[in-house]
Design a protein around this motif. Structure first.
Motif, PDB file in Angstrom:
ATOM      1  N   GLY A  12       0.801  -1.218   0.000  1.00 35.49           N
ATOM      2  CA  GLY A  12       0.000   0.000   0.000  1.00 35.49           C
ATOM      3  C   GLY A  12       0.833   1.267   0.000  1.00 35.49           C
ATOM      4  N   GLU A  13       1.924   1.266   0.750  1.00 35.37           N
ATOM      5  CA  GLU A  13       2.782   2.444   0.757  1.00 35.37           C
ATOM      6  C   GLU A  13       3.440   2.632  -0.607  1.00 35.37           C
ATOM      7  OE1 GLU A  13       6.729   4.310   2.967  1.00 35.37           O
ATOM      8  OE2 GLU A  13       5.534   2.787   4.004  1.00 35.37           O
ATOM      9  N   LEU A  14       3.870   1.540  -1.218  1.00 29.65           N
ATOM     10  CA  LEU A  14       4.490   1.630  -2.536  1.00 29.65           C
ATOM     11  C   LEU A  14       3.505   2.173  -3.562  1.00 29.65           C
ATOM     12  CD1 LEU A  14       6.794   1.100  -4.518  1.00 29.65           C
ATOM     13  CD2 LEU A  14       5.983  -1.274  -4.707  1.00 29.65           C
ATOM     14  N   ARG A  15       2.285   1.613  -3.585  1.00 25.36           N
ATOM     15  CA  ARG A  15       1.287   2.069  -4.547  1.00 25.36           C
ATOM     16  C   ARG A  15       0.918   3.537  -4.300  1.00 25.36           C
ATOM     17  NH1 ARG A  15      -3.532  -0.124  -4.466  1.00 25.36           N
ATOM     18  NH2 ARG A  15      -3.839  -0.027  -6.724  1.00 25.36           N
ATOM     19  N   SER A  16       0.787   3.915  -3.040  1.00 25.14           N
ATOM     20  CA  SER A  16       0.453   5.299  -2.711  1.00 25.14           C
ATOM     21  C   SER A  16       1.581   6.240  -3.092  1.00 25.14           C
ATOM     22  CB  SER A  16       0.157   5.419  -1.209  1.00 25.14           C
ATOM     23  OG  SER A  16      -0.976   4.657  -0.848  1.00 25.14           O
ATOM     24  N   ALA A  17       2.806   5.797  -2.881  1.00 26.50           N
ATOM     25  CA  ALA A  17       3.955   6.642  -3.221  1.00 26.50           C
ATOM     26  C   ALA A  17       4.025   6.889  -4.723  1.00 26.50           C
ATOM     27  CB  ALA A  17       5.244   5.993  -2.730  1.00 26.50           C
ATOM     28  N   GLY A  33      -1.514  18.814  -4.912  1.00 22.98           N
ATOM     29  CA  GLY A  33      -1.803  18.171  -3.634  1.00 22.98           C
ATOM     30  C   GLY A  33      -1.536  19.089  -2.466  1.00 22.98           C
ATOM     31  N   ASP A  34      -2.523  19.158  -1.556  1.00 21.65           N
ATOM     32  CA  ASP A  34      -2.413  20.064  -0.418  1.00 21.65           C
ATOM     33  C   ASP A  34      -2.581  19.360   0.921  1.00 21.65           C
ATOM     34  OD1 ASP A  34      -2.356  22.645  -2.068  1.00 21.65           O
ATOM     35  OD2 ASP A  34      -4.146  21.615  -2.809  1.00 21.65           O
ATOM     36  N   THR A  35      -3.153  18.169   0.888  1.00 20.49           N
ATOM     37  CA  THR A  35      -3.271  17.342   2.080  1.00 20.49           C
ATOM     38  C   THR A  35      -3.349  15.894   1.600  1.00 20.49           C
ATOM     39  OG1 THR A  35      -4.612  16.859   4.055  1.00 20.49           O
ATOM     40  CG2 THR A  35      -5.761  17.716   2.132  1.00 20.49           C
ATOM     41  N   ILE A  36      -2.803  14.952   2.367  1.00 23.82           N
ATOM     42  CA  ILE A  36      -2.744  13.564   1.895  1.00 23.82           C
ATOM     43  C   ILE A  36      -3.160  12.587   2.987  1.00 23.82           C
ATOM     44  CG2 ILE A  36      -0.845  14.162   0.329  1.00 23.82           C
ATOM     45  CD1 ILE A  36       1.019  12.523   2.143  1.00 23.82           C
ATOM     46  N   ARG A  37      -3.658  11.435   2.533  1.00 26.35           N
ATOM     47  CA  ARG A  37      -3.851  10.287   3.426  1.00 26.35           C
ATOM     48  C   ARG A  37      -3.372   9.043   2.703  1.00 26.35           C
ATOM     49  NH1 ARG A  37      -9.161   6.841   5.406  1.00 26.35           N
ATOM     50  NH2 ARG A  37      -7.960   5.417   6.731  1.00 26.35           N
ATOM     51  N   VAL A  38      -2.577   8.239   3.376  1.00 27.16           N
ATOM     52  CA  VAL A  38      -2.153   6.944   2.850  1.00 27.16           C
ATOM     53  C   VAL A  38      -3.085   5.900   3.461  1.00 27.16           C
ATOM     54  CG1 VAL A  38      -0.265   5.305   2.603  1.00 27.16           C
ATOM     55  CG2 VAL A  38       0.226   7.760   2.716  1.00 27.16           C
ATOM     56  N   SER A  39      -3.999   5.373   2.668  1.00 29.61           N
ATOM     57  CA  SER A  39      -5.038   4.463   3.175  1.00 29.61           C
ATOM     58  C   SER A  39      -4.524   3.029   3.212  1.00 29.61           C
ATOM     59  CB  SER A  39      -6.286   4.545   2.289  1.00 29.61           C
ATOM     60  OG  SER A  39      -6.804   5.851   2.284  1.00 29.61           O
ATOM     61  N   LEU A  40      -4.153   2.570   4.400  1.00 26.85           N
ATOM     62  CA  LEU A  40      -3.561   1.244   4.541  1.00 26.85           C
ATOM     63  C   LEU A  40      -4.454   0.312   5.353  1.00 26.85           C
ATOM     64  CD1 LEU A  40       0.126   2.230   5.422  1.00 26.85           C
ATOM     65  CD2 LEU A  40      -0.809   1.639   3.171  1.00 26.85           C
ATOM     66  N   THR A  41      -4.339  -0.970   5.058  1.00 27.99           N
ATOM     67  CA  THR A  41      -4.990  -1.986   5.884  1.00 27.99           C
ATOM     68  C   THR A  41      -4.049  -2.258   7.052  1.00 27.99           C
ATOM     69  OG1 THR A  41      -5.921  -2.930   3.863  1.00 27.99           O
ATOM     70  CG2 THR A  41      -6.089  -4.254   5.871  1.00 27.99           C
ATOM     71  N   ALA A  42      -4.081  -1.341   8.005  1.00 30.99           N
ATOM     72  CA  ALA A  42      -3.139  -1.379   9.130  1.00 30.99           C
ATOM     73  C   ALA A  42      -3.621  -0.391  10.181  1.00 30.99           C
ATOM     74  CB  ALA A  42      -1.727  -1.010   8.657  1.00 30.99           C
ATOM     75  N   ALA A  43      -2.925  -0.346  11.309  1.00 30.72           N
ATOM     76  CA  ALA A  43      -3.232   0.654  12.321  1.00 30.72           C
ATOM     77  C   ALA A  43      -2.999   2.046  11.734  1.00 30.72           C
ATOM     78  CB  ALA A  43      -2.339   0.442  13.546  1.00 30.72           C
ATOM     79  N   PRO A  44      -3.805   3.039  12.119  1.00 28.90           N
ATOM     80  CA  PRO A  44      -3.644   4.385  11.559  1.00 28.90           C
ATOM     81  C   PRO A  44      -2.235   4.957  11.734  1.00 28.90           C
ATOM     82  CG  PRO A  44      -5.714   4.222  12.745  1.00 28.90           C
ATOM     83  CD  PRO A  44      -4.967   2.950  13.023  1.00 28.90           C
ATOM     84  N   GLU A  45      -1.539   4.551  12.787  1.00 31.25           N
ATOM     85  CA  GLU A  45      -0.173   5.050  12.992  1.00 31.25           C
ATOM     86  C   GLU A  45       0.725   4.704  11.814  1.00 31.25           C
ATOM     87  OE1 GLU A  45      -1.868   4.508  17.160  1.00 31.25           O
ATOM     88  OE2 GLU A  45      -1.995   3.495  15.229  1.00 31.25           O
TER      89      GLU A  45
END
Length: 361
Positions: free
Chosen positions: A217-222, A234-246
């Motif tokens: 997910g991080e790779l695809r988002s990057a 882009g002015d604000t971002i979220r990396v949507s992962l199947t994981a804890a929000p941290e």
């Protein structure tokens, strides 16, 4: 160069738009009505570097809890509205800095007008966020029948859906609007955001929906967000992962760092190992990365913006001469420190890192 957008505040202190740094968002995975659990997670995320937090708000219990959560949260709270327009109104009245509405769900003009009037009265930011559920499938079929490539057609319809709802909100007097045209497909996402950026001055929230587990997910988002961020979009971002929000915050920080968009951004380059390497290059690189991360977390201003960690003098002062400062292995396990290609000194391995660390600040 950042794409020029309109600028405004989300809450009292968090700036949105090209006049402010790119902000990081995440979303709580706790029941919003459980105030203690939700607040504990918000505090952890804020400490990790989260600038804006989103919470689900679809039930009366959720919106009631928002009054206390918004009052206690150290970062702006956005209510994510998926099913009930009345929940958006209740969330705004209870202090949310922003609400997220989906044009695929909240498309009733009278209801949207009520939401808009409430937002204007409460100085609330509205994010119009479209996804696959926002598409008008008969229009997609028409575009495909006309010969348009599928990713182009989906991107176009996402943009049209968001622009239409943003226009209605503006007609109702809302000025603080940001937009998102996300997809789980990288190509669609990049095309949609580029198309929207060319059509509007609204700030954009970037993301790749359902990005996946942390590594993938991080790779695809990057790939998706990096392509846009390096274009100034882009002015604000979220990396949507199947994981804890941290994990989302850590990934977002790495993406912004790689794009040179963090306030204290540092680029660390390192070479692959080879037969000339006489030191533990992997271990040394990890030590440098850890040191830089710790200094950044403490908001220590680093003197150098490009740091090289290299395995030998060939790749050190030579190939990495464009680095502001670097450390490299040498013969007999020594470490050399160099600055813009010039060797400053050679040290035993157990001393070199300490010398290098002092030179970073």
């Amino acid at each position: 160069m950042r794409r020029t957008t309109r600028n405004f505040l989300l809450g009292k202190t968090t700036g949105i738009g090209s006049g402010y740094p790119v902000t990081i968002q995440s979303m709580c995975n706790t029941p919003t009505a459980d105030i203690d659990r939700t607040m504990a997670q918000i505090m952890r995320l804020a400490d990790a570097g989260c600038d804006i937090i989103r919470v689900s708000a679809d039930s009366p219990a959720d919106t009631v809890a928002l009054k206390q959560i918004c009052a206690l949260s150290p970062i702006p709270v956005i209510a994510d509205i998926q099913f009930s327009g009345q929940s958006a109104i209740a969330a705004m009245e209870n202090g949310c800095a922003g609400v997220r509405v989906n044009p695929g769900i909240i498309h009733d003009r009278k209801l949207l007008e009520s939401i808009a009037r409430c937002a204007a009265a409460n100085d609330t930011v509205i994010r119009v966020g479209a996804n696959a559920g926002s598409l008008k499938l008969h229009k997609l079929d028409e575009l495909l029948a006309g010969g348009m490539e599928k990713s182009d057609a989906i991107a176009q319809l996402l943009v049209e859906a968001v622009l239409e709802q943003c226009s209605m909100l503006a007609d109702f007097g809302v000025e603080k609007i940001k937009a998102a045209v996300k997809s789980s497909d990288i190509s669609v996402t990049v095309k949609a955001y580029r198309r929207f950026a060319a059509s509007s001055d609204l700030p954009l929230h970037l993301g790749l929906t359902e990005a996946g587990t942390p590594a993938k997910g991080e790779l695809r988002s990057a790939i998706a967000m990096g392509s846009l961020l390096t274009d100034g979009i882009g002015d604000t971002i979220r990396v949507s992962l199947t994981a804890a929000p941290e994990a989302e915050i850590a990934a977002a920080l790495r993406i912004l760092d790689a794009c040179g968009l963090r306030k204290n951004s540092v680029e660390i380059i390192s070479c692959p190992t080879c037969g000339r390497t006489e030191i533990d290059l992997i271990g040394l690189t990890q030590k440098v990365e850890k040191l830089v991360a710790e200094l950044q977390k403490k908001s220590v201003e680093l003197r150098w913006k490009k740091i090289a960690v290299m395995g030998c003098p060939v790749n050190g002062p030579g190939e990495a001469r464009n680095a502001d400062i670097g450390i490299a292995g040498s013969r007999n396990g020594q470490l050399i420190i160099f600055q813009r290609g010039k060797v400053l000194g050679a040290y035993p391995e157990n001393e070199g890192f300490a010398v290098f660390a002092k030179m970073l600040v």
